[in-house]
Design a protein around this motif. Structure first.
Motif, PDB file in Angstrom:
ATOM      1  N   ILE A  15      61.460 -11.000  12.564  1.00  0.00           N
ATOM      2  CA  ILE A  15      62.819 -11.262  12.068  1.00  0.00           C
ATOM      3  C   ILE A  15      63.732 -10.216  12.699  1.00  0.00           C
ATOM      4  CG2 ILE A  15      64.340 -11.293  10.062  1.00  0.00           C
ATOM      5  CD1 ILE A  15      61.961 -12.167   8.382  1.00  0.00           C
ATOM      6  N   PHE A  16      64.779 -10.667  13.349  1.00  0.00           N
ATOM      7  CA  PHE A  16      65.720  -9.775  14.028  1.00  0.00           C
ATOM      8  C   PHE A  16      67.055  -9.838  13.292  1.00  0.00           C
ATOM      9  CE2 PHE A  16      68.907  -8.536  17.079  1.00  0.00           C
ATOM     10  CZ  PHE A  16      68.306  -7.533  17.821  1.00  0.00           C
ATOM     11  N   HIS A  17      67.490  -8.690  12.761  1.00  0.00           N
ATOM     12  CA  HIS A  17      68.701  -8.651  11.940  1.00  0.00           C
ATOM     13  C   HIS A  17      69.803  -7.836  12.631  1.00  0.00           C
ATOM     14  CE1 HIS A  17      70.976  -8.870   8.144  1.00  0.00           C
ATOM     15  NE2 HIS A  17      71.406  -7.656   8.478  1.00  0.00           N
ATOM     16  N   SER A  18      71.027  -8.323  12.506  1.00  0.00           N
ATOM     17  CA  SER A  18      72.187  -7.624  13.074  1.00  0.00           C
ATOM     18  C   SER A  18      73.438  -8.084  12.352  1.00  0.00           C
ATOM     19  CB  SER A  18      72.312  -7.923  14.574  1.00  0.00           C
ATOM     20  OG  SER A  18      72.708  -9.285  14.758  1.00  0.00           O
ATOM     21  N   ASP A  19      74.587  -7.503  12.747  1.00  0.00           N
ATOM     22  CA  ASP A  19      75.854  -8.017  12.238  1.00  0.00           C
ATOM     23  C   ASP A  19      76.224  -9.273  13.021  1.00  0.00           C
ATOM     24  OD1 ASP A  19      76.873  -7.234  14.701  1.00  0.00           O
ATOM     25  OD2 ASP A  19      77.776  -5.392  13.933  1.00  0.00           O
ATOM     26  N   ARG A  20      77.440  -9.768  12.824  1.00  0.00           N
ATOM     27  CA  ARG A  20      77.848 -11.018  13.465  1.00  0.00           C
ATOM     28  C   ARG A  20      78.713 -10.784  14.697  1.00  0.00           C
ATOM     29  NH1 ARG A  20      78.305 -15.786   9.158  1.00  0.00           N
ATOM     30  NH2 ARG A  20      76.683 -15.109   7.729  1.00  0.00           N
ATOM     31  N   GLY A  21      78.440  -9.690  15.404  1.00  0.00           N
ATOM     32  CA  GLY A  21      79.174  -9.427  16.630  1.00  0.00           C
ATOM     33  C   GLY A  21      78.992 -10.541  17.647  1.00  0.00           C
ATOM     34  N   ALA A  22      79.984 -10.701  18.515  1.00  0.00           N
ATOM     35  CA  ALA A  22      79.966 -11.811  19.475  1.00  0.00           C
ATOM     36  C   ALA A  22      78.744 -11.779  20.376  1.00  0.00           C
ATOM     37  CB  ALA A  22      81.235 -11.766  20.324  1.00  0.00           C
ATOM     38  N   GLN A  23      78.233 -10.579  20.681  1.00  0.00           N
ATOM     39  CA  GLN A  23      77.068 -10.490  21.551  1.00  0.00           C
ATOM     40  C   GLN A  23      75.819 -11.035  20.853  1.00  0.00           C
ATOM     41  OE1 GLN A  23      79.039  -8.072  20.695  1.00  0.00           O
ATOM     42  NE2 GLN A  23      80.036  -7.246  22.512  1.00  0.00           N
ATOM     43  N   TYR A  24      75.696 -10.755  19.560  1.00  0.00           N
ATOM     44  CA  TYR A  24      74.515 -11.213  18.819  1.00  0.00           C
ATOM     45  C   TYR A  24      74.585 -12.710  18.497  1.00  0.00           C
ATOM     46  CZ  TYR A  24      73.309  -6.294  18.122  1.00  0.00           C
ATOM     47  OH  TYR A  24      72.979  -4.974  18.322  1.00  0.00           O
ATOM     48  N   THR A  25      75.799 -13.241  18.391  1.00  0.00           N
ATOM     49  CA  THR A  25      75.941 -14.664  18.080  1.00  0.00           C
ATOM     50  C   THR A  25      76.033 -15.530  19.328  1.00  0.00           C
ATOM     51  OG1 THR A  25      78.350 -14.450  17.912  1.00  0.00           O
ATOM     52  CG2 THR A  25      77.072 -14.195  15.877  1.00  0.00           C
ATOM     53  N   ASN A  59      78.641  -5.882  26.164  1.00  0.00           N
ATOM     54  CA  ASN A  59      78.551  -7.312  26.421  1.00  0.00           C
ATOM     55  C   ASN A  59      77.172  -7.843  26.039  1.00  0.00           C
ATOM     56  OD1 ASN A  59      76.945  -6.266  28.443  1.00  0.00           O
ATOM     57  ND2 ASN A  59      78.454  -6.616  30.064  1.00  0.00           N
ATOM     58  N   THR A  60      76.982  -9.133  26.240  1.00  0.00           N
ATOM     59  CA  THR A  60      75.712  -9.763  25.868  1.00  0.00           C
ATOM     60  C   THR A  60      74.541  -9.195  26.654  1.00  0.00           C
ATOM     61  OG1 THR A  60      76.918 -11.804  25.363  1.00  0.00           O
ATOM     62  CG2 THR A  60      74.542 -11.987  25.608  1.00  0.00           C
ATOM     63  N   GLN A  61      74.787  -8.828  27.896  1.00  0.00           N
ATOM     64  CA  GLN A  61      73.711  -8.297  28.726  1.00  0.00           C
ATOM     65  C   GLN A  61      73.128  -7.015  28.135  1.00  0.00           C
ATOM     66  OE1 GLN A  61      74.768  -7.618  32.806  1.00  0.00           O
ATOM     67  NE2 GLN A  61      72.726  -6.949  33.383  1.00  0.00           N
ATOM     68  N   LEU A  62      73.974  -6.179  27.529  1.00  0.00           N
ATOM     69  CA  LEU A  62      73.503  -4.951  26.887  1.00  0.00           C
ATOM     70  C   LEU A  62      72.486  -5.283  25.790  1.00  0.00           C
ATOM     71  CD1 LEU A  62      73.621  -1.899  26.268  1.00  0.00           C
ATOM     72  CD2 LEU A  62      75.642  -2.361  24.851  1.00  0.00           C
ATOM     73  N   ILE A  63      72.784  -6.303  24.992  1.00  0.00           N
ATOM     74  CA  ILE A  63      71.902  -6.676  23.881  1.00  0.00           C
ATOM     75  C   ILE A  63      70.614  -7.300  24.395  1.00  0.00           C
ATOM     76  CG2 ILE A  63      71.792  -7.913  21.684  1.00  0.00           C
ATOM     77  CD1 ILE A  63      74.056  -5.886  21.844  1.00  0.00           C
ATOM     78  N   THR A  64      70.737  -8.231  25.329  1.00  0.00           N
ATOM     79  CA  THR A  64      69.549  -8.936  25.826  1.00  0.00           C
ATOM     80  C   THR A  64      68.601  -7.983  26.550  1.00  0.00           C
ATOM     81  OG1 THR A  64      70.752  -9.557  27.836  1.00  0.00           O
ATOM     82  CG2 THR A  64      70.733 -11.139  26.038  1.00  0.00           C
ATOM     83  N   THR A  65      69.152  -7.062  27.334  1.00  0.00           N
ATOM     84  CA  THR A  65      68.303  -6.113  28.057  1.00  0.00           C
ATOM     85  C   THR A  65      67.540  -5.211  27.096  1.00  0.00           C
ATOM     86  OG1 THR A  65      69.856  -6.101  29.918  1.00  0.00           O
ATOM     87  CG2 THR A  65      68.275  -4.300  29.808  1.00  0.00           C
ATOM     88  N   THR A  66      68.233  -4.718  26.058  1.00  0.00           N
ATOM     89  CA  THR A  66      67.583  -3.857  25.074  1.00  0.00           C
ATOM     90  C   THR A  66      66.470  -4.599  24.352  1.00  0.00           C
ATOM     91  OG1 THR A  66      69.726  -2.765  24.744  1.00  0.00           O
ATOM     92  CG2 THR A  66      68.004  -2.265  23.162  1.00  0.00           C
ATOM     93  N   LEU A  95      77.758 -19.592  31.414  1.00  0.00           N
ATOM     94  CA  LEU A  95      78.849 -18.625  31.595  1.00  0.00           C
ATOM     95  C   LEU A  95      79.990 -18.898  30.612  1.00  0.00           C
ATOM     96  CD1 LEU A  95      78.962 -18.555  35.492  1.00  0.00           C
ATOM     97  CD2 LEU A  95      78.256 -16.668  34.013  1.00  0.00           C
ATOM     98  N   ILE A  96      80.316 -20.162  30.437  1.00  0.00           N
ATOM     99  CA  ILE A  96      81.397 -20.532  29.523  1.00  0.00           C
ATOM    100  C   ILE A  96      81.040 -20.161  28.094  1.00  0.00           C
ATOM    101  CG2 ILE A  96      82.639 -22.505  28.521  1.00  0.00           C
ATOM    102  CD1 ILE A  96      82.373 -23.816  31.343  1.00  0.00           C
ATOM    103  N   ARG A  97      79.790 -20.453  27.706  1.00  0.00           N
ATOM    104  CA  ARG A  97      79.349 -20.093  26.350  1.00  0.00           C
ATOM    105  C   ARG A  97      79.430 -18.591  26.126  1.00  0.00           C
ATOM    106  NH1 ARG A  97      75.178 -24.316  26.829  1.00  0.00           N
ATOM    107  NH2 ARG A  97      73.869 -22.761  27.845  1.00  0.00           N
ATOM    108  N   ASP A  98      78.994 -17.814  27.137  1.00  0.00           N
ATOM    109  CA  ASP A  98      78.997 -16.353  26.992  1.00  0.00           C
ATOM    110  C   ASP A  98      80.409 -15.806  26.824  1.00  0.00           C
ATOM    111  OD1 ASP A  98      76.290 -16.333  27.170  1.00  0.00           O
ATOM    112  OD2 ASP A  98      76.184 -15.607  29.237  1.00  0.00           O
ATOM    113  N   VAL A  99      81.338 -16.302  27.634  1.00  0.00           N
ATOM    114  CA  VAL A  99      82.728 -15.834  27.523  1.00  0.00           C
ATOM    115  C   VAL A  99      83.334 -16.276  26.198  1.00  0.00           C
ATOM    116  CG1 VAL A  99      85.051 -16.040  28.495  1.00  0.00           C
ATOM    117  CG2 VAL A  99      83.088 -15.751  30.007  1.00  0.00           C
ATOM    118  N   PHE A 100      83.042 -17.517  25.816  1.00  0.00           N
ATOM    119  CA  PHE A 100      83.563 -18.048  24.555  1.00  0.00           C
ATOM    120  C   PHE A 100      83.077 -17.211  23.369  1.00  0.00           C
ATOM    121  CE2 PHE A 100      83.503 -21.242  21.056  1.00  0.00           C
ATOM    122  CZ  PHE A 100      84.854 -21.583  21.077  1.00  0.00           C
ATOM    123  N   ASP A 101      81.793 -16.865  23.383  1.00  0.00           N
ATOM    124  CA  ASP A 101      81.235 -16.043  22.302  1.00  0.00           C
ATOM    125  C   ASP A 101      81.773 -14.610  22.358  1.00  0.00           C
ATOM    126  OD1 ASP A 101      79.718 -18.106  21.269  1.00  0.00           O
ATOM    127  OD2 ASP A 101      77.993 -17.657  22.528  1.00  0.00           O
TER     128      ASP A 101
END
Length: 371
Positions: free
Chosen positions: A272-282, A249-256, A134-140
């Protein structure tokens, strides 16, 4: 004639009058008068609310001590180790200073014992891992800038109740892999690695499910914001999966990603999975998900949207050719419009990069050629 103490009769009536009024024997009333507390000058004592509260707390404390003593069935002379184990069950039910006072145990010794016990406890370890995630997710999610107190505030808003001190301790435990190296990803062996742009603007693939790109865009409908996450296969340019949410949020990315990976035919191999450096992807959570599915993660360089040009182009077309051209009176109409446009791209619209084939035709031809 003596008078009744002030606390019993403010008017100072005579004892005789009180005999008659209360119908109490003279000896009983005098005996009560002798037991009544007085000050040094002989005047009746008065009790403040603070005095009453202190006495009430003292009685409550003594009652708790008696309850613990009856349950613990140990004495102060019992060896310290046995006393510590005996008091474990009362932790969280009573204040620590009361627990320690019962069997004469130093508070710091008791805290150290509880900490060691927790580390050996499977439930505590499970809880620690959950809060680390949880801490990592909020931090990211908040671009790796928040401290323990602000993370605590956000977790409290999400109904996770934990102290800032506990969060700070977990952050110190994790800082080498998560908090110090903001550019860290997950390598093949699960260790941190630097973010890399593996694709380097190569917008094609030799086979399906070899290279996926992803992005998130925002669309305002009335007073609400909707976030669309899509995953596209660079082989056919087909949108494999997409998801619409009111939260970015991260859940949107992981679910997709999970939906895309589950329905992929043929199953992804060497993905290979490519994206920008948004907090959800990192986020550590998403990076761990890719690692579990043996996928390598690629990132656009900071401030260079052309590194993810296919995704940028898709969202630009979606808005210009579909969403901005239609009246969308409701959430349902918005979702139907997105689904209709994606279906149109897949089955109807020729694509110049695909030699004017549709995206579905491109995949069908690959299946025929490989048979």
């Amino acid at each position: 004639m003596k008078t009744i103490p002030y606390c019993m009769n403010q008017q100072g009536e005579s004892i005789t009058a009180l005999f008659d009024e209360l119908n109490i024997p003279c000896s009983t009333l005098y005996r009560w008068l002798k037991s009544f507390p007085t000050d040094s000058d002989g005047s009746p004592s008065t009790f403040s609310f603070r005095d009453y509260a202190l006495l009430q707390r003292k009685v409550e404390k003594l009652q708790n001590i008696i309850t613990i003593l009856k349950s613990a069935d140990y004495l102060v002379s019992t060896p310290l180790k046995e006393r510590l184990y005996a008091l474990e069950s009362f932790y969280g039910k009573y204040e620590v200073h009361i627990i320690c006072e019962v069997l004469d145990v130093d508070r710091s010794t008791f805290y150290n014992h509880m900490l060691r016990s927790k580390r050996e406890n499977a439930w505590f370890e499970k809880r620690r891992k959950e809060y680390c995630r949880l801490i990592r997710d909020v931090f990211d999610e908040y671009h790796r800038v928040l401290g323990a107190e602000k993370i605590r505030t956000i977790l409290t808003q999400r109904r996770y109740y934990v102290s800032a001190a506990y969060i700070a301790r977990l952050m110190r435990e994790m800082n080498s892999a998560v908090f110090e190296d903001s550019e860290a990803g997950i390598s093949e062996n699960g260790e941190p690695e630097r973010k890399k742009n593996i694709l380097r603007q190569q917008s094609s693939a030799e086979r399906p499910n070899q290279r996926w790109i992803s992005d998130v865009t925002c669309f305002k409908l009335g007073d609400h914001y909707f976030y669309i996450c899509m995953i596209t296969d660079l082989f056919s340019r087909r949108v494999i999966k997409y998801k619409i949410s009111k939260k970015n949020n991260t859940q949107l990315i992981t679910t997709t990603f999970k939906m895309a990976h589950k329905g992929a035919v043929p199953p992804p191999s060497g993905l290979i999975f490519h994206s920008d450096r948004g907090a959800q992807y990192t986020s550590h959570r998403f990076q761990q998900l890719l690692h579990e599915h043996h996928a390598k993660q690629s990132f656009s360089h900071p401030g260079k949207p052309h590194d993810n040009a296919v995704a940028e182009s898709f969202f630009a077309s979606l808005k210009k050719e579909e969403l901005y051209r239609k009246a969308l009176p409701s959430d349902r109409a918005f979702q139907a419009s997105v689904a209709s446009y994606i279906n149109f791209l897949d089955t109807k619209r020729p694509h110049c990069t695909l030699k004017n084939l549709t995206q579905c035709q491109m995949e069908e031809n690959f299946i025929v050629d490989t048979k």
